[in-house]
Design an enzyme around this catalytic site. Structure first.
Site, mmCIF file in Angstrom:
data_model
loop_
_atom_site.group_PDB
_atom_site.id
_atom_site.type_symbol
_atom_site.label_atom_id
_atom_site.label_comp_id
_atom_site.label_asym_id
_atom_site.label_seq_id
_atom_site.Cartn_x
_atom_site.Cartn_y
_atom_site.Cartn_z
ATOM 1 N N ARG A 144 -9.312 -4.113 -3.275
ATOM 2 C CA ARG A 144 -9.269 -4.348 -2.943
ATOM 3 C C ARG A 144 -8.110 -3.670 -1.272
ATOM 4 O O ARG A 144 -8.777 -2.365 -0.635
ATOM 5 C CB ARG A 144 -9.699 -6.145 -1.912
ATOM 6 C CG ARG A 144 -10.790 -6.321 -2.111
ATOM 7 C CD ARG A 144 -11.127 -8.013 -2.622
ATOM 8 N NE ARG A 144 -10.371 -7.722 -3.722
ATOM 9 C CZ ARG A 144 -10.773 -8.491 -4.692
ATOM 10 N NH1 ARG A 144 -11.972 -8.112 -5.295
ATOM 11 N NH2 ARG A 144 -10.240 -7.943 -5.700
ATOM 12 N N THR A 145 -6.980 -3.531 -1.467
ATOM 13 C CA THR A 145 -6.234 -3.285 -0.659
ATOM 14 C C THR A 145 -6.213 -2.203 -0.630
ATOM 15 O O THR A 145 -6.417 -1.306 -0.013
ATOM 16 C CB THR A 145 -5.064 -4.316 -1.069
ATOM 17 O OG1 THR A 145 -5.445 -5.517 -1.119
ATOM 18 C CG2 THR A 145 -4.278 -3.386 -0.360
ATOM 19 N N LYS A 156 11.752 4.905 -14.778
ATOM 20 C CA LYS A 156 12.667 5.408 -15.800
ATOM 21 C C LYS A 156 14.014 5.424 -15.512
ATOM 22 O O LYS A 156 14.819 5.134 -14.949
ATOM 23 C CB LYS A 156 12.606 6.680 -15.416
ATOM 24 C CG LYS A 156 12.006 8.041 -16.767
ATOM 25 C CD LYS A 156 11.756 9.294 -15.952
ATOM 26 C CE LYS A 156 10.391 9.369 -14.474
ATOM 27 N NZ LYS A 156 11.035 11.119 -14.741
ATOM 28 N N ARG A 161 2.655 -2.021 -2.670
ATOM 29 C CA ARG A 161 2.105 -2.772 -3.153
ATOM 30 C C ARG A 161 3.321 -3.086 -5.055
ATOM 31 O O ARG A 161 3.258 -2.612 -5.821
ATOM 32 C CB ARG A 161 0.613 -3.418 -4.194
ATOM 33 C CG ARG A 161 0.436 -4.630 -5.100
ATOM 34 C CD ARG A 161 -0.779 -5.368 -5.583
ATOM 35 N NE ARG A 161 -1.748 -5.912 -3.946
ATOM 36 C CZ ARG A 161 -2.208 -6.134 -4.387
ATOM 37 N NH1 ARG A 161 -2.748 -6.514 -5.331
ATOM 38 N NH2 ARG A 161 -2.895 -6.972 -2.251
ATOM 39 N N HIS A 221 1.780 -10.755 1.649
ATOM 40 C CA HIS A 221 0.696 -10.046 2.479
ATOM 41 C C HIS A 221 -0.379 -9.724 3.410
ATOM 42 O O HIS A 221 -1.476 -9.890 3.537
ATOM 43 C CB HIS A 221 -0.346 -10.636 1.510
ATOM 44 C CG HIS A 221 -1.536 -9.466 0.987
ATOM 45 N ND1 HIS A 221 -1.671 -8.354 1.056
ATOM 46 C CD2 HIS A 221 -2.390 -9.041 -0.296
ATOM 47 C CE1 HIS A 221 -2.817 -7.222 0.969
ATOM 48 N NE2 HIS A 221 -3.383 -8.344 0.433
HETATM 49 N N1 CP Z 1 -7.035 -9.277 -1.479
HETATM 50 C C1 CP Z 1 -6.564 -8.938 -2.469
HETATM 51 O O1 CP Z 1 -4.723 -8.297 -2.399
HETATM 52 O O2 CP Z 1 -7.117 -8.004 -3.561
HETATM 53 P P1 CP Z 1 -6.702 -6.732 -4.660
HETATM 54 O O3 CP Z 1 -5.469 -7.496 -5.246
HETATM 55 O O4 CP Z 1 -8.038 -6.382 -5.175
HETATM 56 O O5 CP Z 1 -5.434 -6.043 -3.641
#
Ligand code: CP
Length: 305
Positions: free
Chosen positions: A56-57, A85, A106, A134
């Site tokens: 999603r993100t 590395k 991420r 998040h």
């Molecule tokens: N909600 C969320 O962060 O989903 P993903 O891990 O699929 O990005």
């Protein structure tokens, strides 16, 4: 009105003025999506760096950038990057900032977003740092709550599942703390409680909360925010197996209830698919809201709202 921040690593940075701007702009972005002819980010490049799995993100950041006429470059997977590395987060970000106008990342390490933001030459957005924060998920959660319930003030929000490692609930509590008369019920196994960094914030702000192991304590709340147990944060798989299905929400449990059911997704069994057909099941609408909210944030940080 411009946003008060250049980098977004934590929801603790956000003011009520920021959330007002972002919620309003997200609603406007729904119209942009309907019309489909916006190019305010033409010529701008998003570097999307994902060193942990995401559906999603990642896709919604990319989609948001493309919907506003911008472009995206990506780095996927730790083992295919030069971090494998031994390159540091800081060096990676300084490089990526030279190739792009804005970065989202991420990373599995809590605190990685702060390291990245400390050196980033372009606006930086935390797309999830291990069990830390998040913030863009929390913004789309906030937008979803407003759309589903018509208000944020005065709501009773129950959060269920892995509250220890679930970064989305940490971020969301800090955001909801900006609103009036919100109260919380935290429902978690004894081994996965809401961490002190969150409960001490609530105590300091005199925001009421209760903690329990009983799922039924959330069924009459306004929002029931389910989460999965975060397998990737456990050293001991047996411990995960014992806890993973401690809470399973089913349609019969929700009979006659008005509570709005949310989940950041992915789900791995904690919401039965028979819940999906209920009008109060908001989690797929919630996921879709990631597009206008991330459009609003990208446009805001690039100075075009
Ligand atoms: N909600 C969320 O962060 O989903 P993903 O891990 O699929 O990005």
């Amino acid at each position: 009105m411009p946003l008060s921040f250049r980098h977004l690593t934590s929801t603790k940075q956000l003011s009520r003025a920021d959330t007002d701007v972002l919620l309003q702009t997200s609603a406007e972005m729904e119209d942009v999506l309907k019309k489909g002819d916006d190019d305010r980010l033409k010529g701008k490049i998003l570097a999307a760096l994902f060193y942990e799995p995401s559906t999603r993100t990642r896709l919604s950041f990319e989609s948001a950038m493309l919907r506003l006429g911008g472009s995206v470059i990506t780095a996927d997977g730790f083992q295919f990057s030069s971090m494998y590395k031994g390159e540091s987060i800081e060096d990676t970000i300084m490089m990526a900032g030279g190739y792009s106008d804005i970065i989202c990342m991420r990373h599995p390490e809590q605190g990685s977003a702060d390291k990245a933001a400390s050196v980033s030459p372009v606006p930086f957005i935390n797309a999830g740092d291990g069990p830390g924060q998040h913030p863009t998920q929390a913004l789309l959660d906030l937008y979803t709550i407003q759309k589903e319930r018509g208000t944020i003030d005065g709501l009773h929000v129950a959060m269920v599942g892995d509250l220890k490692y679930g970064r989305t609930v940490h971020s969301l509590v800090f955001l909801l703390g900006l609103y009036k008369n919100v109260r919380f019920t935290f429902i978690a196994p004894d081994a996965l409680p809401m961490p002190d960094k969150v409960t001490s914030f609530l105590k300091e702000k005199k925001i009421p909360y209760e903690e329990t192991t009983d799922l039924s304590a959330g069924l009459d709340a306004d929002i029931l925010y389910m989460t999965r147990v975060q397998k990737e944060r456990f050293d001991n798989v047996d411990e995960y197996e014992k806890l993973k299905l401690k809470y399973v929400l089913t349609a019969p449990q929700l009979k006659g209830k008005k509570v709005t059911v949310m989940h950041p997704l992915p789900r791995v069994g904690e919401i039965s698919t028979d819940v999906d057909k209920l009008p109060t099941a908001a989690y797929f609408r919630q996921a879709r809201n990631g597009i206008p909210v991330r459009m609003a944030l990208l446009a805001g940080l690039l100075g075009v709202i």
